[in-house]
Design a protein around this motif. Structure first.
Motif, PDB file in Angstrom:
ATOM      1  N   THR A  22      -2.448 -10.538  -2.338  1.00  0.00           N
ATOM      2  CA  THR A  22      -1.390  -9.770  -1.866  1.00  0.00           C
ATOM      3  C   THR A  22      -1.979  -8.781  -0.853  1.00  0.00           C
ATOM      4  O   THR A  22      -3.161  -8.535  -0.697  1.00  0.00           O
ATOM      5  CB  THR A  22      -0.922  -8.883  -2.761  1.00  0.00           C
ATOM      6  N   GLU A  23      -1.375  -8.707  -0.043  1.00  0.00           N
ATOM      7  CA  GLU A  23      -1.474  -7.784   1.281  1.00  0.00           C
ATOM      8  C   GLU A  23      -1.441  -6.172   0.764  1.00  0.00           C
ATOM      9  O   GLU A  23      -1.759  -5.339   1.686  1.00  0.00           O
ATOM     10  CB  GLU A  23      -0.630  -8.084   2.364  1.00  0.00           C
ATOM     11  N   LEU A  24      -0.650  -5.942  -0.263  1.00  0.00           N
ATOM     12  CA  LEU A  24      -0.624  -4.548  -0.943  1.00  0.00           C
ATOM     13  C   LEU A  24      -2.154  -4.247  -1.118  1.00  0.00           C
ATOM     14  O   LEU A  24      -3.043  -4.905  -1.779  1.00  0.00           O
ATOM     15  CB  LEU A  24       0.157  -4.442  -2.016  1.00  0.00           C
ATOM     16  N   GLU A  25      -2.332  -3.087  -0.791  1.00  0.00           N
ATOM     17  CA  GLU A  25      -3.544  -2.522  -1.149  1.00  0.00           C
ATOM     18  C   GLU A  25      -3.774  -1.940  -2.623  1.00  0.00           C
ATOM     19  O   GLU A  25      -2.827  -0.786  -2.942  1.00  0.00           O
ATOM     20  CB  GLU A  25      -4.245  -1.429  -0.152  1.00  0.00           C
ATOM     21  N   TYR A  26      -4.761  -2.254  -3.385  1.00  0.00           N
ATOM     22  CA  TYR A  26      -4.899  -1.701  -4.574  1.00  0.00           C
ATOM     23  C   TYR A  26      -6.175  -1.968  -5.402  1.00  0.00           C
ATOM     24  O   TYR A  26      -6.916  -2.921  -4.780  1.00  0.00           O
ATOM     25  CB  TYR A  26      -3.703  -2.446  -5.711  1.00  0.00           C
ATOM     26  N   THR A  27      -6.537  -1.069  -6.283  1.00  0.00           N
ATOM     27  CA  THR A  27      -7.767  -1.431  -7.086  1.00  0.00           C
ATOM     28  C   THR A  27      -7.748  -1.538  -8.691  1.00  0.00           C
ATOM     29  O   THR A  27      -8.458  -1.854  -9.300  1.00  0.00           O
ATOM     30  CB  THR A  27      -8.577  -0.037  -6.810  1.00  0.00           C
TER      31      THR A  27
END
Length: 215
Positions: A22-27
């Protein structure tokens, strides 16, 4: 479209982009869940700008509850429908804290019971955070699946079911990322970039766009 053609299409997608995401940023799964919840009718770029400010301050259900509704809105006010989304985020965090010990549940039923979380959001979380072979059909996938004839359908549910049936199993985990990226950057809504498409000769779209003179 026959199985051999679908196999070649996804082989090309994988060769071009072996590890899509995904191009969504998350950790964490929670950060992904909130980002996807915020992304409805908004761009990933816009969501990322907001979460880059929010997550360093609050990136757990309890931390967002401690922040409170009004303060949360100040972090996500640049996102469309932010008032309603903020209410859903707070309500979701309350459920996660009270029912799941602050963790994101791994079942579809539990995810879809969270405020603001529909089938598409649940599919993204199950696939991207937990590695399940789900198919989150958004407008990009719906368009690309119909236009190419990989999995034509009258609505998102029909396209989802056909993709789960027709995409070769070895490619199923990553297929939704490839199709989103294909629809977002190549098989775009108004004028698809057929001249710059790696599956041009396999796609069954009849009105392929010729290359512009300056291409």
């Amino acid at each position: 479209m026959n199985p051999a053609k679908r196999l070649e299409i996804f082989t090309r997608f994988r060769n071009a982009n072996p590890h899509p995401t995904t191009e969504l940023e998350y950790t964490t799964p929670f950060e992904l869940l909130i980002a996807v919840l915020l992304s409805a009718q908004s761009t990933d770029v816009g969501v990322n700008k907001a979460t880059r400010r929010l997550y360093p301050v609050a990136n757990t259900p309890q931390a967002i509850l401690d922040l409170g509704l009004d303060e949360l809105k100040t972090y996500i006010s640049t996102i469309g429908l932010y008032n309603n989304k903020a209410k859903n985020v707070i309500a979701t965090c309350e459920i996660l804290v009270n029912q799941y010990g602050g963790e994101v549940p791994r079942s579809r039923e539990a995810l879809e019971a969270l405020p603001g979380v529909g089938r598409k959001t649940a599919n993204v979380v199950l696939n991207t955070a937990f590695g399940e072979p789900t198919m989150a059909v958004d407008t990009h996938i719906f368009r690309a699946a119909n236009r190419t004839r990989i999995a034509p359908g009258k609505n998102v549910d029909e396209v989802e079911m056909k993709l789960l049936k027709f995409v070769p199993k070895d490619f199923l985990h990553d297929a939704h990322h490839w199709l989103i990226l294909h629809g977002r950057y190549t098989c775009v809504a108004r004028t698809p970039k057929c001249w710059n498409c790696i599956i041009n000769d396999l796609c069954e779209y009849k009105d392929k766009t010729p290359a512009p003179k300056d291409a």
